[in-house]
Design a protein around this motif. Structure first.
Motif, PDB file in Angstrom:
ATOM      1  N   ALA A 120      55.213 -31.703  -4.332  1.00  0.00           N
ATOM      2  CA  ALA A 120      56.666 -31.539  -4.324  1.00  0.00           C
ATOM      3  C   ALA A 120      57.053 -30.098  -3.994  1.00  0.00           C
ATOM      4  O   ALA A 120      58.048 -29.852  -3.302  1.00  0.00           O
ATOM      5  CB  ALA A 120      57.240 -31.948  -5.677  1.00  0.00           C
ATOM      6  N   ARG A 121      56.230 -29.169  -4.474  1.00  0.00           N
ATOM      7  CA  ARG A 121      56.498 -27.750  -4.223  1.00  0.00           C
ATOM      8  C   ARG A 121      56.492 -27.442  -2.732  1.00  0.00           C
ATOM      9  O   ARG A 121      57.203 -26.544  -2.255  1.00  0.00           O
ATOM     10  CB  ARG A 121      55.430 -26.918  -4.951  1.00  0.00           C
ATOM     11  N   LEU A 122      55.725 -28.206  -1.960  1.00  0.00           N
ATOM     12  CA  LEU A 122      55.644 -28.002  -0.523  1.00  0.00           C
ATOM     13  C   LEU A 122      57.000 -28.205   0.152  1.00  0.00           C
ATOM     14  O   LEU A 122      57.300 -27.590   1.177  1.00  0.00           O
ATOM     15  CB  LEU A 122      54.613 -28.958   0.082  1.00  0.00           C
ATOM     16  N   LEU A 123      57.848 -29.059  -0.438  1.00  0.00           N
ATOM     17  CA  LEU A 123      59.155 -29.326   0.152  1.00  0.00           C
ATOM     18  C   LEU A 123      60.057 -28.097   0.115  1.00  0.00           C
ATOM     19  O   LEU A 123      61.015 -27.989   0.891  1.00  0.00           O
ATOM     20  CB  LEU A 123      59.832 -30.487  -0.592  1.00  0.00           C
ATOM     21  N   ARG A 124      59.742 -27.152  -0.786  1.00  0.00           N
ATOM     22  CA  ARG A 124      60.556 -25.937  -0.884  1.00  0.00           C
ATOM     23  C   ARG A 124      60.148 -24.879   0.136  1.00  0.00           C
ATOM     24  O   ARG A 124      60.884 -23.919   0.368  1.00  0.00           O
ATOM     25  CB  ARG A 124      60.413 -25.329  -2.286  1.00  0.00           C
ATOM     26  N   GLU A 125      58.978 -25.043   0.747  1.00  0.00           N
ATOM     27  CA  GLU A 125      58.425 -23.982   1.587  1.00  0.00           C
ATOM     28  C   GLU A 125      59.360 -23.545   2.719  1.00  0.00           C
ATOM     29  O   GLU A 125      59.501 -22.336   2.964  1.00  0.00           O
ATOM     30  CB  GLU A 125      57.071 -24.433   2.153  1.00  0.00           C
ATOM     31  N   PRO A 126      60.049 -24.468   3.434  1.00  0.00           N
ATOM     32  CA  PRO A 126      60.918 -24.023   4.527  1.00  0.00           C
ATOM     33  C   PRO A 126      62.066 -23.122   4.079  1.00  0.00           C
ATOM     34  O   PRO A 126      62.698 -22.467   4.919  1.00  0.00           O
ATOM     35  CB  PRO A 126      61.454 -25.341   5.110  1.00  0.00           C
ATOM     36  N   PHE A 127      62.352 -23.100   2.783  1.00  0.00           N
ATOM     37  CA  PHE A 127      63.491 -22.313   2.288  1.00  0.00           C
ATOM     38  C   PHE A 127      63.058 -20.989   1.654  1.00  0.00           C
ATOM     39  O   PHE A 127      63.899 -20.250   1.140  1.00  0.00           O
ATOM     40  CB  PHE A 127      64.282 -23.152   1.275  1.00  0.00           C
ATOM     41  N   VAL A 128      61.757 -20.699   1.687  1.00  0.00           N
ATOM     42  CA  VAL A 128      61.263 -19.437   1.138  1.00  0.00           C
ATOM     43  C   VAL A 128      61.462 -18.346   2.183  1.00  0.00           C
ATOM     44  O   VAL A 128      61.082 -18.500   3.341  1.00  0.00           O
ATOM     45  CB  VAL A 128      59.773 -19.538   0.758  1.00  0.00           C
ATOM     46  N   LYS A 129      62.042 -17.246   1.764  1.00  0.00           N
ATOM     47  CA  LYS A 129      62.342 -16.151   2.677  1.00  0.00           C
ATOM     48  C   LYS A 129      61.061 -15.500   3.175  1.00  0.00           C
ATOM     49  O   LYS A 129      60.101 -15.322   2.434  1.00  0.00           O
ATOM     50  CB  LYS A 129      63.207 -15.112   1.955  1.00  0.00           C
ATOM     51  N   ALA A 130      61.043 -15.155   4.443  1.00  0.00           N
ATOM     52  CA  ALA A 130      59.881 -14.484   5.023  1.00  0.00           C
ATOM     53  C   ALA A 130      59.784 -13.056   4.518  1.00  0.00           C
ATOM     54  O   ALA A 130      60.794 -12.398   4.244  1.00  0.00           O
ATOM     55  CB  ALA A 130      59.970 -14.489   6.541  1.00  0.00           C
ATOM     56  N   ALA A 131      58.563 -12.555   4.398  1.00  0.00           N
ATOM     57  CA  ALA A 131      58.352 -11.166   4.010  1.00  0.00           C
ATOM     58  C   ALA A 131      58.678 -10.253   5.183  1.00  0.00           C
ATOM     59  O   ALA A 131      58.619 -10.683   6.347  1.00  0.00           O
ATOM     60  CB  ALA A 131      56.906 -10.961   3.575  1.00  0.00           C
ATOM     61  N   PRO A 132      59.028  -9.000   4.937  1.00  0.00           N
ATOM     62  CA  PRO A 132      59.257  -8.062   6.044  1.00  0.00           C
ATOM     63  C   PRO A 132      58.030  -7.987   6.946  1.00  0.00           C
ATOM     64  O   PRO A 132      56.890  -8.082   6.479  1.00  0.00           O
ATOM     65  CB  PRO A 132      59.511  -6.729   5.328  1.00  0.00           C
ATOM     66  N   ALA A 133      58.247  -7.804   8.236  1.00  0.00           N
ATOM     67  CA  ALA A 133      57.162  -7.870   9.213  1.00  0.00           C
ATOM     68  C   ALA A 133      56.060  -6.858   8.954  1.00  0.00           C
ATOM     69  O   ALA A 133      54.888  -7.110   9.234  1.00  0.00           O
ATOM     70  CB  ALA A 133      57.723  -7.681  10.614  1.00  0.00           C
ATOM     71  N   ASN A 134      56.419  -5.688   8.424  1.00  0.00           N
ATOM     72  CA  ASN A 134      55.417  -4.628   8.248  1.00  0.00           C
ATOM     73  C   ASN A 134      54.749  -4.669   6.871  1.00  0.00           C
ATOM     74  O   ASN A 134      54.019  -3.749   6.503  1.00  0.00           O
ATOM     75  CB  ASN A 134      56.054  -3.252   8.468  1.00  0.00           C
ATOM     76  N   THR A 135      54.966  -5.731   6.109  1.00  0.00           N
ATOM     77  CA  THR A 135      54.355  -5.848   4.787  1.00  0.00           C
ATOM     78  C   THR A 135      52.883  -6.235   4.918  1.00  0.00           C
ATOM     79  O   THR A 135      52.545  -7.177   5.624  1.00  0.00           O
ATOM     80  CB  THR A 135      55.073  -6.922   3.945  1.00  0.00           C
ATOM     81  N   ASP A 136      52.018  -5.478   4.231  1.00  0.00           N
ATOM     82  CA  ASP A 136      50.598  -5.836   4.185  1.00  0.00           C
ATOM     83  C   ASP A 136      50.378  -6.605   2.883  1.00  0.00           C
ATOM     84  O   ASP A 136      50.156  -6.023   1.835  1.00  0.00           O
ATOM     85  CB  ASP A 136      49.720  -4.585   4.240  1.00  0.00           C
ATOM     86  N   GLU A 137      50.453  -7.918   2.987  1.00  0.00           N
ATOM     87  CA  GLU A 137      50.415  -8.789   1.817  1.00  0.00           C
ATOM     88  C   GLU A 137      49.062  -9.489   1.719  1.00  0.00           C
ATOM     89  O   GLU A 137      48.456  -9.846   2.736  1.00  0.00           O
ATOM     90  CB  GLU A 137      51.530  -9.837   1.950  1.00  0.00           C
ATOM     91  N   SER A 138      48.580  -9.677   0.504  1.00  0.00           N
ATOM     92  CA  SER A 138      47.329 -10.413   0.332  1.00  0.00           C
ATOM     93  C   SER A 138      47.549 -11.885   0.640  1.00  0.00           C
ATOM     94  O   SER A 138      48.667 -12.402   0.517  1.00  0.00           O
ATOM     95  CB  SER A 138      46.789 -10.254  -1.093  1.00  0.00           C
ATOM     96  N   ILE A 139      46.483 -12.579   1.043  1.00  0.00           N
ATOM     97  CA  ILE A 139      46.599 -14.011   1.296  1.00  0.00           C
ATOM     98  C   ILE A 139      46.974 -14.736   0.010  1.00  0.00           C
ATOM     99  O   ILE A 139      47.707 -15.725   0.042  1.00  0.00           O
ATOM    100  CB  ILE A 139      45.297 -14.584   1.921  1.00  0.00           C
ATOM    101  N   ALA A 140      46.515 -14.226  -1.133  1.00  0.00           N
ATOM    102  CA  ALA A 140      46.891 -14.841  -2.411  1.00  0.00           C
ATOM    103  C   ALA A 140      48.386 -14.712  -2.653  1.00  0.00           C
ATOM    104  O   ALA A 140      49.055 -15.679  -3.030  1.00  0.00           O
ATOM    105  CB  ALA A 140      46.111 -14.204  -3.558  1.00  0.00           C
ATOM    106  N   GLY A 141      48.920 -13.512  -2.441  1.00  0.00           N
ATOM    107  CA  GLY A 141      50.354 -13.315  -2.632  1.00  0.00           C
ATOM    108  C   GLY A 141      51.168 -14.145  -1.667  1.00  0.00           C
ATOM    109  O   GLY A 141      52.200 -14.732  -2.027  1.00  0.00           O
ATOM    110  N   PHE A 142      50.712 -14.233  -0.426  1.00  0.00           N
ATOM    111  CA  PHE A 142      51.404 -15.005   0.608  1.00  0.00           C
ATOM    112  C   PHE A 142      51.467 -16.483   0.217  1.00  0.00           C
ATOM    113  O   PHE A 142      52.525 -17.114   0.267  1.00  0.00           O
ATOM    114  CB  PHE A 142      50.648 -14.824   1.926  1.00  0.00           C
TER     115      PHE A 142
END
Length: 464
Positions: A120-142
């Motif tokens: 069910a959580r997957l249905l929310r994914e399209p509404f999650v805001k994208a991170a700033p382009a220059n953010t170096d984010e871990s795959i876990a955090g992503f």
């Protein structure tokens, strides 16, 4: 002053071999120096008691048309074999049991690998805001941000362990999984990206790793590296390179030794196809910032244990590719391949072969344990997970203290001085699994690019 060759490649793993072969195909003269007794790097195949044991990669992914082009040039495409039909099924361990991962959107909604809440959580994914382009984010955090903690624990964490033997909390999504990062940046959503980017992906000659098919060769993965080595011809093994320098005339000198005897070569260009920490040593005087960056790239230690069991002594059907173990399951192994199920003819009649991996960044001290301790540990885990009721007929153990480079947070900054060195020192090129991806296909693609770049350089410096 004359040169010994157009290009000297240092390091005869898959990257160095593919780069050297590509240069030879483009008309350059090439020599290759390797510190080990044989070419091939981590790729190697053993034949034991009628079984085929891989020391390193058991297969590769058909991610780029460059792979088949290479196989055609080497004349070994007919040796290529695809995985069996049953290998389409892959498992993860959940609550101590093997659970099949979904293979289609339909099976995703019925799988026991993920809870109803996670689906069910997957249905929310399209509404999650994208991170700033220059953010170096871990795959876990992503993944935690876009898909939730359960997908991290039971999908991405084991996948990261299977590919990088790494820690998803430390691995950079933009460096290690650039396609995922690009989907979010371009479409704002992974789900939207999968749908809206379908036409673009169809136009691309490359395939994503999650859709590309796996393959090997009838006589194992060493078929590829042996064919490359034979085609190149000029390979000197047991040569330890100690120093490289560029003269005022633009010619490169490479100095090393074999068995106490000096080895000296002069070339118009040099390709360093070495692990990052080895390349770092050679850059200490030439370009110190590159030494600092390369030396800071961690490598995961890995041990692989090939275990041959009597078919009657394993309860599980082994009808699949193998299984991965999430960190949350608190087990000692990273996963196991059902080697004799993946490809036909990998074990004698009545015998099954499993290849189990230990260590990585999760348990970095395990690969150093004795062979007896590793064999016992793996058998205990296989007893619990696939129902091995008796010890294996035999086990074959391989250790790689520095197996897989880690594309951890800050990886782009660590590699940037390498790129600076290539610009500042004409004729010097770097090629290895710490740039462009760690799979065999990634290395072939990167080597192709290096061969192109070195060829362009040679056109400008060769005497007319």
């Amino acid at each position: 002053m004359s040169v010994d060759t157009d290009v000297l490649v240092v390091g005869a793993g898959i990257s160095g071999l593919a780069a050297a072969f590509g240069l030879k195909q483009r008309g350059a003269t090439v020599e290759l120096l390797e510190a080990a007794p044989r070419a091939g790097g981590v790729i190697g195949t053993r034949h034991r008691n009628g079984a085929l044991v891989e020391r390193g990669p058991n297969s590769t992914l058909d991610t780029t048309p460059l792979i088949n082009e290479l196989l055609d040039q080497l004349g070994i495409r007919a040796e290529r074999v695809a995985t069996t039909a049953v290998a389409a099924t892959r498992f993860i361990v959940r609550s101590g049991k093997l659970v099949a991962l979904p293979t289609s959107p339909g099976t995703f909604f019925t799988t026991r690998a993920f809870s109803f809440g996670a689906k069910a959580r997957l249905l929310r994914e399209p509404f999650v805001k994208a991170a700033p382009a220059n953010t170096d984010e871990s795959i876990a955090g992503f993944v935690r941000r876009r898909l939730g903690a359960e997908f991290l624990d039971y999908a991405v964490d084991p996948f990261v362990s299977g590919v990088y033997a790494g820690d998803p909390e430390r691995i950079s999504v933009s460096a290690a999984f650039p396609r995922l990062h690009a989907l979010e940046q371009k479409y704002g959503s992974l789900v939207k990206g999968q749908i809206l980017g379908a036409r673009e992906r169809r136009k691309s000659a490359d395939k994503a790793k999650n859709t590309a098919g796996s393959f090997s060769f009838r006589r194992g993965m060493q078929t590829l590296t042996d064919a490359l080595a034979n085609a190149i011809g000029h390979i000197e093994t047991n040569v330890h390179v100690r120093r490289i320098e560029r003269g005022a005339d633009g010619i490169w000198t490479v100095a090393g030794a074999r068995g106490g005897e000096p080895v000296l070569r002069r070339a118009r260009a040099v390709v360093l196809a070495l692990p990052a920490h080895e390349a770092a040593k050679l850059m200490r005087e030439l370009w110190p910032p590159a030494t600092k960056g390369l030396a800071a790239i961690d490598y995961a230690p890995v041990a692989s244990v090939a275990s041959a069991y009597r078919r009657a002594d394993v309860r599980h059907s082994l009808a699949g590719f193998g299984f991965l173990v999430p960190k949350k399951e608190s087990r000692s192994i990273l996963g196991s391949l059902f080697s004799s199920s993946m490809f036909e003819g990998r074990a004698p009649q009545g015998i099954v072969l499993l290849t189990t991996f230990l260590g990585g960044m999760r348990n970095p001290d395990l690969p150093a344990k004795s062979e007896g301790a590793l064999g016992t540990l793996v058998h205990e885990e296989l007893t619990a997970l696939v129902g091995a009721t008796s010890p294996p007929v035999w086990a074959d153990i391989t250790r790689w203290p520095s197996a897989i480079p880690q594309y951890n947070l800050g990886h782009a900054e660590r590699v940037r001085p390498v790129e600076d060195a290539e610009r500042a020192l004409p004729g010097l090129f770097f090629c290895g699994s710490y740039r462009g991806g760690v799979s065999v296909g990634d290395c072939v693609k990167s080597a192709h690019g290096v061969a192109d770049a070195a060829t362009r350089f040679l056109v400008g410096v060769r005497p007319s």
